[in-house]
Design a protein around this motif. Structure first.
Motif, PDB file in Angstrom:
ATOM      1  N   UNK A 184      -3.137  -2.751  -3.640  1.00 32.16           N
ATOM      2  CA  UNK A 184      -2.038  -1.910  -4.116  1.00 32.16           C
ATOM      3  C   UNK A 184      -1.961  -0.573  -3.373  1.00 32.16           C
ATOM      4  N   UNK A 185      -2.920  -0.337  -2.504  1.00 27.59           N
ATOM      5  CA  UNK A 185      -2.883   0.884  -1.682  1.00 27.59           C
ATOM      6  C   UNK A 185      -2.191   0.570  -0.348  1.00 27.59           C
ATOM      7  N   UNK A 186      -1.321   1.461   0.100  1.00 30.00           N
ATOM      8  CA  UNK A 186      -0.742   1.309   1.445  1.00 30.00           C
ATOM      9  C   UNK A 186       0.542   0.526   1.510  1.00 30.00           C
ATOM     10  N   UNK A 187       1.264   0.443   0.396  1.00 28.84           N
ATOM     11  CA  UNK A 187       2.514  -0.323   0.415  1.00 28.84           C
ATOM     12  C   UNK A 187       3.754   0.541   0.637  1.00 28.84           C
ATOM     13  N   UNK A 188       3.638   1.833   0.414  1.00 30.86           N
ATOM     14  CA  UNK A 188       4.854   2.675   0.433  1.00 30.86           C
ATOM     15  C   UNK A 188       5.057   3.438   1.733  1.00 30.86           C
ATOM     16  N   UNK A 189       3.992   3.584   2.520  1.00 29.40           N
ATOM     17  CA  UNK A 189       4.179   4.330   3.763  1.00 29.40           C
ATOM     18  C   UNK A 189       2.863   4.577   4.473  1.00 29.40           C
TER      19      UNK A 189
ATOM     20  N   UNK B  80      -9.809  15.563  -0.498  1.00 31.53           N
ATOM     21  CA  UNK B  80      -8.770  14.571  -0.240  1.00 31.53           C
ATOM     22  C   UNK B  80      -8.475  13.825  -1.529  1.00 31.53           C
ATOM     23  N   UNK B  81      -7.254  13.377  -1.683  1.00 30.90           N
ATOM     24  CA  UNK B  81      -6.919  12.565  -2.855  1.00 30.90           C
ATOM     25  C   UNK B  81      -5.865  11.538  -2.482  1.00 30.90           C
ATOM     26  N   UNK B  82      -5.813  10.501  -3.290  1.00 26.34           N
ATOM     27  CA  UNK B  82      -4.802   9.465  -3.088  1.00 26.34           C
ATOM     28  C   UNK B  82      -4.321   8.980  -4.456  1.00 26.34           C
ATOM     29  N   UNK B  83      -3.022   8.910  -4.607  1.00 26.46           N
ATOM     30  CA  UNK B  83      -2.444   8.490  -5.883  1.00 26.46           C
ATOM     31  C   UNK B  83      -1.401   7.420  -5.617  1.00 26.46           C
ATOM     32  N   UNK B  84      -1.383   6.413  -6.468  1.00 26.74           N
ATOM     33  CA  UNK B  84      -0.342   5.390  -6.388  1.00 26.74           C
ATOM     34  C   UNK B  84       0.378   5.359  -7.737  1.00 26.74           C
ATOM     35  N   UNK B  85       1.680   5.602  -7.702  1.00 29.64           N
ATOM     36  CA  UNK B  85       2.485   5.510  -8.925  1.00 29.64           C
ATOM     37  C   UNK B  85       3.351   4.275  -8.768  1.00 29.64           C
ATOM     38  N   UNK B  86       3.197   3.346  -9.698  1.00 32.09           N
ATOM     39  CA  UNK B  86       3.951   2.105  -9.566  1.00 32.09           C
ATOM     40  C   UNK B  86       4.799   1.853 -10.799  1.00 32.09           C
ATOM     41  N   UNK B  87       6.104   1.735 -10.604  1.00 35.20           N
ATOM     42  CA  UNK B  87       7.010   1.411 -11.708  1.00 35.20           C
ATOM     43  C   UNK B  87       7.354  -0.065 -11.616  1.00 35.20           C
TER      44      UNK B  87
END
Ligand SMILES: Nc1ncnc2c1ncn2[C@@H]1O[C@H](COP(=O)(O)OP(=O)(O)OP(=O)(O)O)[C@@H](O)[C@H]1O
Ligand SMILES: [Mg+2]
Lengths: 389, 255
Positions: free
Chosen positions: A92-97, A140-147
């Motif tokens: 689920x990481x790396x799908x938006x850009x 560093x941080x990484x966030x995934x928001x999925x609707x």
């Protein structure tokens, strides 16, 4: 366009079949991308994506080692919204850009786990995710928001306290979903925050993305939106209030990449005090498959005192002639003493007159957030900014 | 009985070419309920007088006084003057983006009265005043003067005059740019304010046309920064016929 004094309105409307060549400043779609920081050359400050930024003030975030451990997160309860931490190699990481510059790539190379915010359910709901206590060491941080498809929610990502943070936020909006994301920067005066947001919007889905930058020494939030499927829609809004010595920047990119997509970009900012700076770059790319595109972007700055600088740079790149409309506007205007005189001549004291004008100017963006409580709170925060002159 | 006194007023303005003297000794007394018309050629300093009374920062008073019921107006800030009962209807009203007419009027009324008006009577007053001035109710939700036509801006000035109820009003070329119908509507508004509150009026105009609807008690001819002649309403008729030529001669003689 750079402006520090008189109003410099600049308006362009480009409609389908308009003649005259459109010469893009550079082809955004061909920009280099990588998740690996080692693939990027060291920053000189002359690069197009860095030339407006005080790069020396955050060299640790663009080239140093970063703490990629979990950040402290507190979230309000909302039915249908769940938070979890997922490993960096999760699908689920790396799908938006993919990062286009070094700060973003450094964050991507360094984060340990990603914070996943999952939204499901068709009823409207609000969740506020507050990040605090990030400290003064580079992170560093990484966030995934999925609707999920057809879901609806307002997600507020809020930052308070100290921070030296570079991060990526991915926003994945499923088919027919209606998501609002508010990135609210209320950091302490010494904080530095560099963020890249990547949104991918699915078929007939709608994203309202709002960047509100109030606190922090250097805050740079760059949202990229990929209108990837037919009927995708983005409303990109921004609000900033730059005080003495503050650098608030936003590089907005909208990529129309499917038929009948729509974008509206509206960023408004006020600048007050010696060395107050703002940067807005608005890139819109209308790809050759994006027939029927409807796009408009604008940036407006209100200069309240001497010694400020607002850079405002709209770019429009169009690869198909078959569009509904595309245009941009950018204006930086001084607080007008004649307005002040007019209001005072009606009995309104000077400080109240100033507040009235600035609040009126910025309210246009606040009113579009769609959450009465948050709108109310932001109005109060803006009042406080105005008082603190 | 309220009185506004202007005594030996000299006013300078800073220009790119240096300091310029514009008002050169203006004397004028307006009592409650009186209507004074000031007429004069372009550039004679009429707006300068209006702005100076209101306290615009661009104009520097180098000599003389302005007194409102004996109080020194020149020591008051712009907003203090308004709260003391002064009003200026501007020749070129300013646009205020993002501030609606409703919000603006309520804020001004609250500032002038020192307390918020009672909601019910206030809404009624605003609506009534707008109807009288033939202003569409949609104006209430528009931003102050933004995109208003010249005539609409002038109506909006008179709307404020009627709602804020000052003691003295300076109307700077409120008639210019109005067609006959609008001129009547605006004049009626001024006459209403005059009748209802005993308003004292300084009516600045270029033409005698508005004097058909607003009847002055006194007419002053303003030339080269001061009053060159004064009289009753008949003076306006004479100006109508003869123009200002007579005074121009006098003006060049003094320079
Ligand atoms: N802010 C200013 N800067 C420079 N010159 C000014 C300023 N204000 C007024 N003046 C000059 O002073 C003179 C008087 O101007 P003012 O506007 O008071 O005239 P007026 O009688 O109102 O004219 P009009 O009938 O055209 O409205 C003019 O020559 C004008 O150019
Ligand atoms: Mg004038």
């Amino acid at each position: 366009m750079q402006s520090t004094a008189l109003p410099t309105p600049e308006q362009h409307g480009i409609r389908a079949h308009s003649d005259g060549p459109i010469v893009p400043v550079q082809t955004r779609s061909e920009r280099f991308r990588s998740t690996d920081v080692a693939d990027f050359a060291p920053i000189t400050g002359r690069e197009h994506e860095w030339k407006y930024s005080p790069v020396a003030a955050f060299a640790d975030l663009t080239s140093g080692e970063l703490d990629g451990s979990r950040v402290e997160v507190e979230a309000t309860d909302a039915t249908g919204v769940s938070l979890s931490w997922i490993p960096r190699d999760d699908a689920r990481v790396g799908r938006a850009g993919t990062p286009e510059e070094r700060a973003s790539a450094n964050a991507w190379s360094s984060f340990g786990e990603a914070l996943l915010v999952e939204v499901a359910g068709e009823e409207a709901k609000t969740v506020t995710v507050t990040r605090s206590g990030l400290g003064t060491a580079p992170r560093a941080a990484h966030t995934v928001i999925e609707a999920a498809p057809f879901s609806q929610a307002l997600v507020v990502l809020r930052g308070i306290g100290d921070a030296r943070l570079t991060e990526n936020v991915e926003v994945v909006v499923g088919e027919g979903a209606n998501l609002t994301v508010v990135s609210l920067q209320e950091w302490t005066d010494e904080s530095v925050h560099l963020a890249s947001h990547f949104a991918r919007i699915g078929r007939d889905a709608k994203l309202k993305h709002i960047v509100v930058s109030l606190g922090g020494k250097v805050v740079r939030v760059n949202p990229s939106t990929h209108l990837a499927e037919q009927g995708a829609d983005v409303e990109a809004l921004g609000l900033y209030f730059s005080d003495a010595g503050q650098h608030l920047e936003q590089q907005v990119f909208v990529h129309h990449d499917a038929p009948h997509t729509r974008s509206r970009v509206t960023y408004k900012g006020a600048l007050q005090g010696e060395g107050a700076r703002s940067v807005w770059i608005g890139d819109v790319l209308i790809g050759n498959t994006a027939t029927g595109t409807d796009s408009y972007e604008q940036n407006r700055n209100l200069v309240l005192t001497d010694g400020t600088r607002a850079d405002s740079v709209p770019n429009l790149e169009i690869e198909t002639g078959d569009i509904e409309g595309a245009g941009h506007a950018s204006a930086t205007g001084r607080f007008d003493d004649e307005q002040l005189f007019y209001l005072q001549a009606r009995g309104i004291p000077e400080d109240e007159a100033r507040r009235l004008v600035v609040r009126g100017f910025l309210a246009e963006v606040v009113q579009q957030i769609g959450d009465a409580e948050l709108e109310e709170r932001l109005i109060r925060a803006l009042e406080a900014e105005l008082q603190g002159s | 009985m309220s009185v506004l006194e202007i005594k030996n007023l000299h006013v300078n303005v800073e220009t790119d070419q240096g300091t310029r003297e514009i008002l050169r000794g203006v004397d004028l007394t307006i009592r409650e309920g009186e209507i004074h018309a000031i007429m004069g050629p372009n550039g004679s300093g009429k707006s300068t007088l209006a702005y100076t009374i209101a306290g615009h920062p661009k104009y520097t008073v180098v000599e003389g006084e302005i007194l409102l019921d004996g109080e020194n107006v020149l020591e008051m800030s712009v907003d203090e003057r308004a709260r003391a009962g002064m009003f200026l209807a501007m020749q070129y009203p300013v646009e205020i983006p993002g501030v609606t007419v409703t919000n603006f009027l309520r804020t001004a009324k609250t500032a002038i009265d020192g307390e918020a008006p009672s909601i019910r009577t206030w809404l009624k007053d605003v609506r009534g005043a707008m109807t009288n001035l033939k202003m569409d109710s949609a104006f209430a939700e528009r931003n102050v003067n933004e995109g208003f036509s010249g005539g609409e801006k002038k109506r909006n000035e008179i709307l404020q005059l009627e709602l804020l109820k000052p003691k003295f009003a300076v109307l700077d070329e409120t008639d210019s740019g109005l067609d006959v119908d609008a001129l009547k509507v605006v004049s009626e508004g001024v006459n209403r304010a005059h009748a209802n509150t005993g308003l004292g009026i300084l009516l600045i105009t270029h033409y005698t046309r508005i004097l058909r609807y607003i009847k002055p008690d006194f007419v002053h001819v303003f030339v080269a920064g001061k009053i060159a002649e004064q009289g009753g309403p008949e003076l306006a008729d004479r100006l109508e016929e003869e123009g200002y030529d007579r005074y121009h001669v006098a003006e060049s003689a003094t320079q």
